[in-house]
Design an enzyme around this catalytic site. Structure first.
Site, PDB file in Angstrom:
ATOM      1  N   ASN A   1      48.183  38.698  35.045  1.00 15.83           N
ATOM      2  CA  ASN A   1      48.733  39.187  33.774  1.00 15.83           C
ATOM      3  C   ASN A   1      50.261  39.177  33.831  1.00 15.83           C
ATOM      4  O   ASN A   1      50.842  38.784  34.841  1.00 15.83           O
ATOM      5  CB  ASN A   1      48.193  40.591  33.473  1.00 15.83           C
ATOM      6  CG  ASN A   1      48.526  41.563  34.575  1.00 15.83           C
ATOM      7  OD1 ASN A   1      49.679  41.834  34.865  1.00 15.83           O
ATOM      8  ND2 ASN A   1      47.491  42.073  35.243  1.00 15.83           N
TER       9      ASN A   1
ATOM     10  N   ASP B   1      41.165  43.918  35.631  1.00 16.47           N
ATOM     11  CA  ASP B   1      39.912  44.659  35.504  1.00 16.47           C
ATOM     12  C   ASP B   1      38.723  43.855  36.055  1.00 16.47           C
ATOM     13  O   ASP B   1      37.752  44.431  36.512  1.00 16.47           O
ATOM     14  CB  ASP B   1      39.663  45.021  34.039  1.00 16.47           C
ATOM     15  CG  ASP B   1      40.656  46.077  33.576  1.00 16.47           C
ATOM     16  OD1 ASP B   1      41.031  46.932  34.403  1.00 16.47           O
ATOM     17  OD2 ASP B   1      41.080  46.037  32.409  1.00 16.47           O
TER      18      ASP B   1
ATOM     19  N   LYS C   1      39.208  23.188  45.637  1.00 19.36           N
ATOM     20  CA  LYS C   1      39.749  23.130  44.276  1.00 19.36           C
ATOM     21  C   LYS C   1      38.670  22.611  43.313  1.00 19.36           C
ATOM     22  O   LYS C   1      38.040  21.582  43.584  1.00 19.36           O
ATOM     23  CB  LYS C   1      40.972  22.210  44.259  1.00 19.36           C
ATOM     24  CG  LYS C   1      41.662  22.190  42.922  1.00 19.36           C
ATOM     25  CD  LYS C   1      42.869  21.285  42.925  1.00 19.36           C
ATOM     26  CE  LYS C   1      43.350  21.087  41.505  1.00 19.36           C
ATOM     27  NZ  LYS C   1      44.338  20.045  41.385  1.00 19.36           N
TER      28      LYS C   1
ATOM     29  N   PRO D   1      37.205  47.164  41.415  1.00 21.69           N
ATOM     30  CA  PRO D   1      37.192  48.622  41.594  1.00 21.69           C
ATOM     31  C   PRO D   1      38.347  49.243  40.814  1.00 21.69           C
ATOM     32  O   PRO D   1      39.393  48.619  40.666  1.00 21.69           O
ATOM     33  CB  PRO D   1      37.415  48.799  43.098  1.00 21.69           C
ATOM     34  CG  PRO D   1      38.059  47.531  43.545  1.00 21.69           C
ATOM     35  CD  PRO D   1      37.532  46.453  42.641  1.00 21.69           C
ATOM     36  N   ASP D   2      38.151  50.448  40.299  1.00 18.94           N
ATOM     37  CA  ASP D   2      39.246  51.168  39.655  1.00 18.94           C
ATOM     38  C   ASP D   2      39.952  51.986  40.743  1.00 18.94           C
ATOM     39  O   ASP D   2      39.438  53.006  41.204  1.00 18.94           O
ATOM     40  CB  ASP D   2      38.707  52.072  38.538  1.00 18.94           C
ATOM     41  CG  ASP D   2      39.850  52.628  37.700  1.00 18.94           C
ATOM     42  OD1 ASP D   2      40.858  53.095  38.282  1.00 18.94           O
ATOM     43  OD2 ASP D   2      39.761  52.572  36.466  1.00 18.94           O
ATOM     44  N   ILE D   3      41.088  51.478  41.165  1.00 22.10           N
ATOM     45  CA  ILE D   3      41.793  52.061  42.319  1.00 22.10           C
ATOM     46  C   ILE D   3      42.173  53.519  42.047  1.00 22.10           C
ATOM     47  O   ILE D   3      41.897  54.424  42.844  1.00 22.10           O
ATOM     48  CB  ILE D   3      43.060  51.237  42.640  1.00 22.10           C
ATOM     49  CG1 ILE D   3      42.662  49.774  42.897  1.00 22.10           C
ATOM     50  CG2 ILE D   3      43.823  51.824  43.818  1.00 22.10           C
ATOM     51  CD1 ILE D   3      43.819  48.806  42.936  1.00 22.10           C
TER      52      ILE D   3
ATOM     53  N   PHE E   1      49.161  55.251  34.459  1.00 25.89           N
ATOM     54  CA  PHE E   1      49.898  54.629  33.356  1.00 25.89           C
ATOM     55  C   PHE E   1      48.893  54.016  32.404  1.00 25.89           C
ATOM     56  O   PHE E   1      47.841  53.523  32.845  1.00 25.89           O
ATOM     57  CB  PHE E   1      50.855  53.554  33.880  1.00 25.89           C
ATOM     58  CG  PHE E   1      52.186  54.131  34.277  1.00 25.89           C
ATOM     59  CD1 PHE E   1      52.301  54.928  35.400  1.00 25.89           C
ATOM     60  CD2 PHE E   1      53.318  53.895  33.502  1.00 25.89           C
ATOM     61  CE1 PHE E   1      53.510  55.488  35.759  1.00 25.89           C
ATOM     62  CE2 PHE E   1      54.535  54.448  33.847  1.00 25.89           C
ATOM     63  CZ  PHE E   1      54.639  55.247  34.972  1.00 25.89           C
TER      64      PHE E   1
ATOM     65  N   LYS F   1      41.700  58.490  29.333  1.00 25.93           N
ATOM     66  CA  LYS F   1      41.867  58.083  30.743  1.00 25.93           C
ATOM     67  C   LYS F   1      42.226  59.285  31.614  1.00 25.93           C
ATOM     68  O   LYS F   1      41.755  59.415  32.742  1.00 25.93           O
ATOM     69  CB  LYS F   1      42.999  57.048  30.856  1.00 25.93           C
ATOM     70  CG  LYS F   1      42.495  55.652  30.705  1.00 25.93           C
ATOM     71  CD  LYS F   1      43.621  54.660  30.707  1.00 25.93           C
ATOM     72  CE  LYS F   1      43.258  53.571  29.730  1.00 25.93           C
ATOM     73  NZ  LYS F   1      44.287  52.578  29.564  1.00 25.93           N
TER      74      LYS F   1
ATOM     75  N   LYS G   1      39.474  59.729  34.461  1.00 20.32           N
ATOM     76  CA  LYS G   1      39.887  59.466  35.839  1.00 20.32           C
ATOM     77  C   LYS G   1      40.356  60.742  36.541  1.00 20.32           C
ATOM     78  O   LYS G   1      40.850  60.691  37.652  1.00 20.32           O
ATOM     79  CB  LYS G   1      41.016  58.413  35.858  1.00 20.32           C
ATOM     80  CG  LYS G   1      40.636  57.083  35.206  1.00 20.32           C
ATOM     81  CD  LYS G   1      41.638  55.976  35.498  1.00 20.32           C
ATOM     82  CE  LYS G   1      41.350  54.776  34.618  1.00 20.32           C
ATOM     83  NZ  LYS G   1      41.898  53.518  35.112  1.00 20.32           N
TER      84      LYS G   1
END
Ligand code: C5P
Length: 399
Positions: free
Chosen positions: A210, A277, A287, A303-305, A321, A335, A339
């Site tokens: 990203n 994600d 390749k 995984p959601d760290i 954030f 969130k 979380k």
């Protein structure tokens, strides 16, 4: 090690024999990471040339208030706003008198009048001039205006006298300048910060990623370090340099980032990274060749760290954030709850990603705080102050 990284300092030099020592001071400030602009009074140029300071600072030295060329480049009001600190060394008795009266007849005293940044002066003068009642009254006036007076030292003077009035050594002045910024709000606190994007490999040459530049995370690492914290920065691939005082752990993928974060101790975890994600379910070992007209990529969830760390038994104080494109507050609060975070900073992704400036709103269980648009450096300092405050409050509630 002395750190003035990212600090913007106007080094003011007035007319006195100690002006030659300001060259060393200028070098030390730059070595400690400061961006230095030198302003000399006309009489200072009788003692040392402006060329010396231009060469040392890499910036044009300004002397005159009414200087068309200088005003066209960075006007005196702009320069006064630019400064995080005005440091005058040496400060002559005459300059101290002008400063104490709020006069604005030369560029340096005008800058002191126009700035909202802290001002520090390092007096240097003959011992009799130092002891003179007028000088002492002027110094009292400076102290009442919250202007820091650094020194002077006592000893042998250029004129042959011995006594108080010698300018402090450049090392001592540079240290005092650093102390101005040392808020100490996070002294002794261990912080882990994630920053930048992650890269999720598709094959040996391709990946999903990203637009995150890492600037916000790196600015926070710097601000936390300046506030006295011991910082570990777990960073995805970015083209930024971490401050030397920060421990950098470089990673690529979300899973590598999680592994790095799980082994790091810390009192505070700040998750700024734009973690992918999803990742490709399988990484091709060779390749992938372009045979078919379309191609499907099978993705699995990463995984959601932040959530894993926040929900762990020995959880640190957790800060998240949320970069959103719509319903910013609603998603951020969700969130915060899902979380189980202590604090979340939310902003508009479009106005933040890859940008030099940002704005954000902080949300926590019983409050919120908006931060206006500013440079990421300045925003990071304000965010760190809020994190420090909320962290301290959480410790009080715990006990
Ligand atoms: O749920 P969302 O991904 O929008 O949450 C954003 C917050 O969670 C950020 O602080 C981000 O760094 C963190 N995060 C994470 N691991 C992920 C995804 C997001 O730590 N896999």
């Amino acid at each position: 090690m002395l750190s003035l990284s990212n600090k913007q300092i106007i080094l003011g030099i007035t007319g006195g024999i100690a002006a030659y020592k300001a060259a060393e001071l200028c070098r030390l400030l730059i070595k400690a990471g400061a961006d230095v602009r030198v302003v000399m009074t006309p009489s200072a140029t009788e003692f040392i040339t402006s060329l010396t300071f231009q060469a040392l600072s890499g910036n044009r030295v300004q002397i005159e208030l009414l200087d068309e060329e200088a005003e066209a480049a960075m006007g005196h009001i702009e320069l006064a706003r630019w400064a995080d600190l005005i440091l005058v060394a040496p400060a002559s008795a005459n300059f101290i008198a002008r400063l104490s009266q709020g006069r604005a007849e030369d560029l340096l005293s005008t800058l002191c009048l126009a700035t909202t940044a802290p001002i520090a002066v390092a007096p240097a003068m003959n011992q009799a001039m130092w002891r003179n009642e007028n000088t002492q009254e002027n110094l009292q006036a400076l102290k009442q205006k919250d202007i820091a007076v650094l020194g002077p030292a006592s000893g042998e003077q250029a004129c042959g006298d011995v006594g108080l009035g010698r300018m402090l050594e450049p090392e001592e002045i540079a240290q005092a300048a650093a102390d101005v910024f040392e808020t100490g709000e996070l002294a002794g606190v261990e912080i882990t910060i994630t920053a930048g994007p992650t890269r999720e490999a598709i094959d040996p040459v391709r990946y999903i990623s990203n637009h995150s530049s890492g600037k916000m995370g790196y600015a926070l690492a710097r601000a936390a370090m300046e506030a006295g914290a011991k910082v570990v920065l777990v960073s995805g691939p970015v083209s930024l340099q971490a401050p030397p005082q920060v421990k950098l752990v470089s990673v690529e993928s979300a899973r590598q980032m999680l592994d790095a974060c799980q082994v790091l101790p810390g009192d505070i975890f700040i998750s700024v990274a734009a973690v992918a994600d999803y990742r490709p379910a399988n990484i091709a070992s060779e390749k992938i060749k372009k045979h078919a007209d379309t191609m499907e990529l099978n993705l699995v969830k990463n995984p959601d760290i932040l959530a894993q760390i926040s929900l762990s038994a020995m959880r640190p104080f957790c800060v998240g954030f949320a970069a959103e494109t719509e319903n910013i507050e609603e998603y951020a609060r969700k969130k915060l709850q899902d979380k189980k975070l202590d604090l979340i900073f939310a902003n508009n992704a479009a106005a933040t990603f890859n940008s030099e400036s940002a704005l954000a709103t902080a949300y926590w269980k019983n409050g919120e705080h908006p931060f206006p648009q500013s440079s990421k450096t300045s925003l990071a300092r304000d965010m760190v102050s809020l994190i420090a405050r909320c962290y301290r409050e959480s410790k009080i509630t715990e006990t």
